[in-house]
Design a protein around this motif. Structure first.
Motif, mmCIF file in Angstrom:
data_model
loop_
_atom_site.group_PDB
_atom_site.id
_atom_site.type_symbol
_atom_site.label_atom_id
_atom_site.label_comp_id
_atom_site.label_asym_id
_atom_site.label_seq_id
_atom_site.Cartn_x
_atom_site.Cartn_y
_atom_site.Cartn_z
ATOM 1 N N ALA A 92 0.567 -1.246 0.241
ATOM 2 C CA ALA A 92 0.108 -0.163 -0.143
ATOM 3 C C ALA A 92 0.771 1.283 -0.120
ATOM 4 C CB ALA A 92 -0.862 -0.055 1.324
ATOM 5 N N ALA A 93 2.058 1.349 0.746
ATOM 6 C CA ALA A 93 2.771 2.558 0.698
ATOM 7 C C ALA A 93 3.335 3.009 -0.580
ATOM 8 C CB ALA A 93 4.102 2.323 1.754
ATOM 9 N N PRO A 94 3.249 4.476 -0.741
ATOM 10 C CA PRO A 94 3.879 4.930 -2.010
ATOM 11 C C PRO A 94 5.576 4.892 -1.902
ATOM 12 C CG PRO A 94 3.053 6.716 -0.606
ATOM 13 C CD PRO A 94 2.866 5.400 0.305
ATOM 14 N N TYR A 95 6.033 4.381 -0.875
ATOM 15 C CA TYR A 95 7.746 4.326 -0.922
ATOM 16 C C TYR A 95 8.155 2.994 -0.290
ATOM 17 C CZ TYR A 95 6.181 4.809 4.050
ATOM 18 O OH TYR A 95 5.413 4.705 5.131
ATOM 19 N N PRO A 96 9.329 2.691 -0.702
ATOM 20 C CA PRO A 96 9.835 1.249 0.001
ATOM 21 C C PRO A 96 9.853 1.075 1.501
ATOM 22 C CG PRO A 96 11.277 2.377 -1.607
ATOM 23 C CD PRO A 96 10.289 3.404 -1.204
ATOM 24 N N VAL A 97 8.990 0.346 1.772
ATOM 25 C CA VAL A 97 8.620 0.209 3.289
ATOM 26 C C VAL A 97 10.194 -0.711 3.748
ATOM 27 C CG1 VAL A 97 7.386 -0.815 5.161
ATOM 28 C CG2 VAL A 97 6.514 0.417 3.482
ATOM 29 N N VAL A 98 10.669 -0.256 5.033
ATOM 30 C CA VAL A 98 11.527 -1.021 5.468
ATOM 31 C C VAL A 98 11.433 -1.683 6.908
ATOM 32 C CG1 VAL A 98 13.282 0.602 4.908
ATOM 33 C CG2 VAL A 98 12.318 0.953 7.039
ATOM 34 N N ALA A 99 12.126 -2.875 7.140
ATOM 35 C CA ALA A 99 11.946 -3.681 8.273
ATOM 36 C C ALA A 99 13.292 -4.451 8.598
ATOM 37 C CB ALA A 99 10.811 -4.582 8.034
ATOM 38 N N PRO A 100 13.576 -4.821 9.614
ATOM 39 C CA PRO A 100 14.867 -5.280 9.917
ATOM 40 C C PRO A 100 15.037 -6.767 9.265
ATOM 41 C CG PRO A 100 13.762 -5.030 12.008
ATOM 42 C CD PRO A 100 13.004 -4.376 11.096
ATOM 43 N N ASP A 101 15.863 -7.083 8.958
ATOM 44 C CA ASP A 101 16.479 -8.523 8.591
ATOM 45 C C ASP A 101 17.616 -9.011 8.911
ATOM 46 O OD1 ASP A 101 16.234 -10.953 7.164
ATOM 47 O OD2 ASP A 101 17.083 -10.050 5.320
ATOM 48 N N GLY A 102 18.039 -9.917 9.908
ATOM 49 C CA GLY A 102 19.088 -10.305 10.492
ATOM 50 C C GLY A 102 19.456 -9.683 11.779
ATOM 51 N N LEU A 103 18.651 -9.066 12.615
ATOM 52 C CA LEU A 103 18.868 -8.703 13.783
ATOM 53 C C LEU A 103 19.390 -9.937 14.791
ATOM 54 C CD1 LEU A 103 15.978 -6.283 14.919
ATOM 55 C CD2 LEU A 103 18.271 -5.698 14.377
ATOM 56 N N ALA A 104 20.438 -9.374 15.515
ATOM 57 C CA ALA A 104 21.178 -10.353 16.615
ATOM 58 C C ALA A 104 19.972 -11.152 17.427
ATOM 59 C CB ALA A 104 21.930 -9.792 17.424
ATOM 60 N N LYS A 105 20.063 -11.969 17.994
ATOM 61 C CA LYS A 105 18.975 -12.658 18.918
ATOM 62 C C LYS A 105 18.995 -11.728 20.028
ATOM 63 C CE LYS A 105 17.826 -16.936 21.429
ATOM 64 N NZ LYS A 105 18.279 -18.406 21.461
ATOM 65 N N GLY A 106 17.715 -11.679 20.662
ATOM 66 C CA GLY A 106 17.303 -10.908 21.795
ATOM 67 C C GLY A 106 16.465 -9.791 21.503
ATOM 68 N N TRP A 107 16.392 -9.361 20.124
ATOM 69 C CA TRP A 107 15.577 -8.196 19.748
ATOM 70 C C TRP A 107 14.117 -8.774 19.583
ATOM 71 C CZ3 TRP A 107 16.752 -3.303 18.305
ATOM 72 C CH2 TRP A 107 18.025 -2.809 18.272
ATOM 73 N N LYS A 108 13.013 -7.820 20.366
ATOM 74 C CA LYS A 108 11.709 -8.543 20.642
ATOM 75 C C LYS A 108 10.804 -7.404 19.936
ATOM 76 C CE LYS A 108 9.958 -9.983 24.230
ATOM 77 N NZ LYS A 108 9.556 -10.146 25.869
ATOM 78 N N PRO A 109 9.989 -7.538 18.755
ATOM 79 C CA PRO A 109 9.086 -6.676 18.067
ATOM 80 C C PRO A 109 8.091 -6.442 19.250
ATOM 81 C CG PRO A 109 9.156 -8.883 17.029
ATOM 82 C CD PRO A 109 10.093 -8.781 17.929
ATOM 83 N N THR A 110 7.628 -5.177 19.354
ATOM 84 C CA THR A 110 6.374 -4.771 20.263
ATOM 85 C C THR A 110 5.324 -4.165 19.896
ATOM 86 O OG1 THR A 110 7.577 -2.948 21.111
ATOM 87 C CG2 THR A 110 8.207 -4.972 22.317
ATOM 88 N N SER A 111 5.383 -3.777 18.650
ATOM 89 C CA SER A 111 4.479 -2.826 18.111
ATOM 90 C C SER A 111 4.462 -2.718 16.458
ATOM 91 C CB SER A 111 4.009 -1.630 18.819
ATOM 92 O OG SER A 111 5.499 -0.807 18.843
#
Length: 180
Positions: free
Chosen positions: A55-74
């Protein structure tokens, strides 16, 4: 007669409160609960990410390859008023880091998502790109402007954690060719 009835009513109310308190205490003691459990639940953001990337008119970013221990919360995407993408995380040290993107004017958008951080006039090279360094009393931020979209990595985490998140970002969607 009325005096006696009033005393009975107060006495009955007091006895009822004692019974309720006793029952609540028994329930608390015998129902298992873990006081050490992490109250912050991880979210699965894949569906929202796929929707935002369509849907977005731009390239949406998200992390790929984060080290263990990162927790997505929202996670959220709002297609109107600047097409805002938000993805929040706790880093391994339980500090907050958010990825924010929008087509809204940066001068208004960046202070809003970074809790009033201000541009320091400095830049920091992250993954081959010059990110603006913003600092604030609550959150610091790394800011990247490209092709009508502003990407902000912000939060209470230290600058190196913000850079770690920025390094892990990968783009997809309209015009995506590489990490933003």
């Amino acid at each position: 007669m009325a005096s006696k009835r009033g005393k009975q009513t107060v006495r009955d109310m007091f006895l009822s409160m004692l019974v309720i308190t006793a029952v609540a205490g028994v329930v608390y003691i015998f129902i298992p609960h873990d006081d050490k459990a992490d109250p912050v639940k991880a979210v699965d953001y894949r569906v929202e990410l796929a929707t935002a990337r369509r849907a977005a008119p731009y390239p949406v970013v998200a992390p790929d390859g984060l080290a263990k221990g990162w927790k997505p919360t929202s996670v959220s995407y709002q297609g109107q008023n600047g097409s805002g993408w938000h993805l929040g995380f706790l880093d391994p040290d339980k500090k907050y880091v958010a990825v924010e993107q929008s087509t809204s004017p940066a001068r208004k958008y960046v202070p809003e998502v970074s809790q009033d951080a201000r541009d320091t006039g400095r830049t920091r090279e992250v993954a081959g790109k010059a990110w603006q360094v913003w600092e604030g009393s609550k959150y610091d931020a790394l800011v990247l402007h490209a092709d009508g979209v502003t990407t902000v990595v912000t939060g209470s985490a230290p600058a190196d954690r913000l850079a770690e998140m920025a390094t892990a970002l990968r783009a997809a969607g309209p015009g995506a060719t590489e990490a933003s």
